[in-house]
Enzyme design. Structure first.
Site, short mmCIF file in Angstrom:
data_model
loop_
_atom_site.label_atom_id
_atom_site.label_comp_id
_atom_site.label_asym_id
_atom_site.label_seq_id
_atom_site.Cartn_x
_atom_site.Cartn_y
_atom_site.Cartn_z
N ASP A 216 0.83 -1.20 0.00
CA ASP A 216 0.00 0.00 0.00
C ASP A 216 0.86 1.26 0.00
OD1 ASP A 216 -2.43 1.47 0.24
OD2 ASP A 216 -2.16 1.61 2.41
N HIS A 217 0.50 2.22 -0.83
CA HIS A 217 1.12 3.55 -0.85
C HIS A 217 2.64 3.53 -0.91
CE1 HIS A 217 -1.95 6.61 -0.82
NE2 HIS A 217 -2.68 5.81 -0.07
#
Length: 286
Positions: A83-84
């Site tokens: 994620d991210h």
């Protein structure tokens, strides 16, 4: 059960018009709690490890290998997602470690470089069968897709997806990261417009600040992947506070961390059921 490719979970949810829960791993106990929640609900889940989480653990590999092992032992379908990631190299490392998907976040770059770097990550991942998520707020925007006030334009979203060949797109529709109150007002009409315009599944980041009713509305309007972290962390932390308040002499951290793990499991299972049933769920059920 072996790891489930993120692509399969996303396709199934998008086709069925339901949501898939994507919950962030903070440490080993979080991963255990999230898999227990999925097994309790008899539903799939996506376990997410952020770039910040990797930094906290001194690198991606330690927490990744532990999370992948927990996911492989699950009795329900579980995918593991990065994620991210703002670092291309980190995204590629996640691919090499066996993640089913990566989210590359080029929002800090100028638009042209964001497109170019995202396309590089997509090319690397697709060559190895890995699914890629990206995000788009506004062209030229530096605040990311989930800064307050930012909204994704459907025409820009179409152009971005075509230019990068991403598999899923996180869009700005009114949520913000790290909210501790569930008061965000989503633009459901915009979600519907984006869903109609873009040929890939949509992702809602910052869902911790969104009420059950608004999440159900977002799924009905076309949102597929629902990311939650802060909200679940709150259950974990509150349970630890309660345990320590009731047991002030305890020194074995396993006792109070187990209380946090159990609290997170219950709420994560409830949210998975909420997302999977969409508008059919009784929102008054605790």
């Amino acid at each position: 059960m072996t790891l489930t490719p993120t692509r399969e979970l996303m396709r199934s949810a998008a086709t069925g018009g339901t949501g898939i829960g994507a919950f962030n791993v903070i440490h080993l106990e979080t991963a255990e709690a999230l898999v227990a929640a999925a097994e309790q609900a008899a539903l799939p889940v996506i376990l997410q490890i952020s770039q910040n989480c990797a930094s906290y653990h001194g690198g991606l590999r330690p927490i990744a290998e532990a999370t992948l092992a927990i996911a492989r032992a699950a009795a329900v379908p579980v995918a593991v997602h990065l994620d991210h990631a703002e670092d291309e190299a980190l995204a590629c490392l996640a691919v090499d470690l066996g993640f089913g998907s990566v989210m590359y976040d080029g929002a800090h770059l100028d638009y042209d470089e964001n497109v170019a770097s995202t396309a590089r990550v997509v090319a690397y991942a697709h060559a190895r069968g890995v699914y890629v998520e990206a995000e788009l707020g506004t062209i030229g925007g530096k605040g990311g897709a989930h800064a307050p006030g930012v909204r994704t334009d459907p025409h820009e979203a179409v152009a971005f997806v075509r230019a990068t060949n991403v598999d899923a797109l996180a869009v700005a529709v009114g949520s913000s990261h790290a909210m501790t109150s569930r008061v965000a007002a989503l633009d459901l009409e915009l979600i519907a417009r984006l869903h109609a315009a873009v040929a890939v599944p949509l992702v809602l980041h910052g869902s911790s600040g969104v009420s059950d009713e608004q999440i159900v509305g977002a799924i009905s309007a076309g949102m597929t992947k629902i990311n939650v972290s802060t909200h679940l962390n709150g259950f974990f932390t509150a349970a630890i506070r309660d345990y320590l308040g009731a047991n002030p002499t305890v020194v074995d951290s396993r006792k109070y961390v187990a209380a946090g793990r159990a609290a997170l499991t219950g709420e994560a299972a409830r949210m998975l059921r909420l997302f999977s049933l969409s508008t059919a769920i009784d929102l008054q059920k605790p």
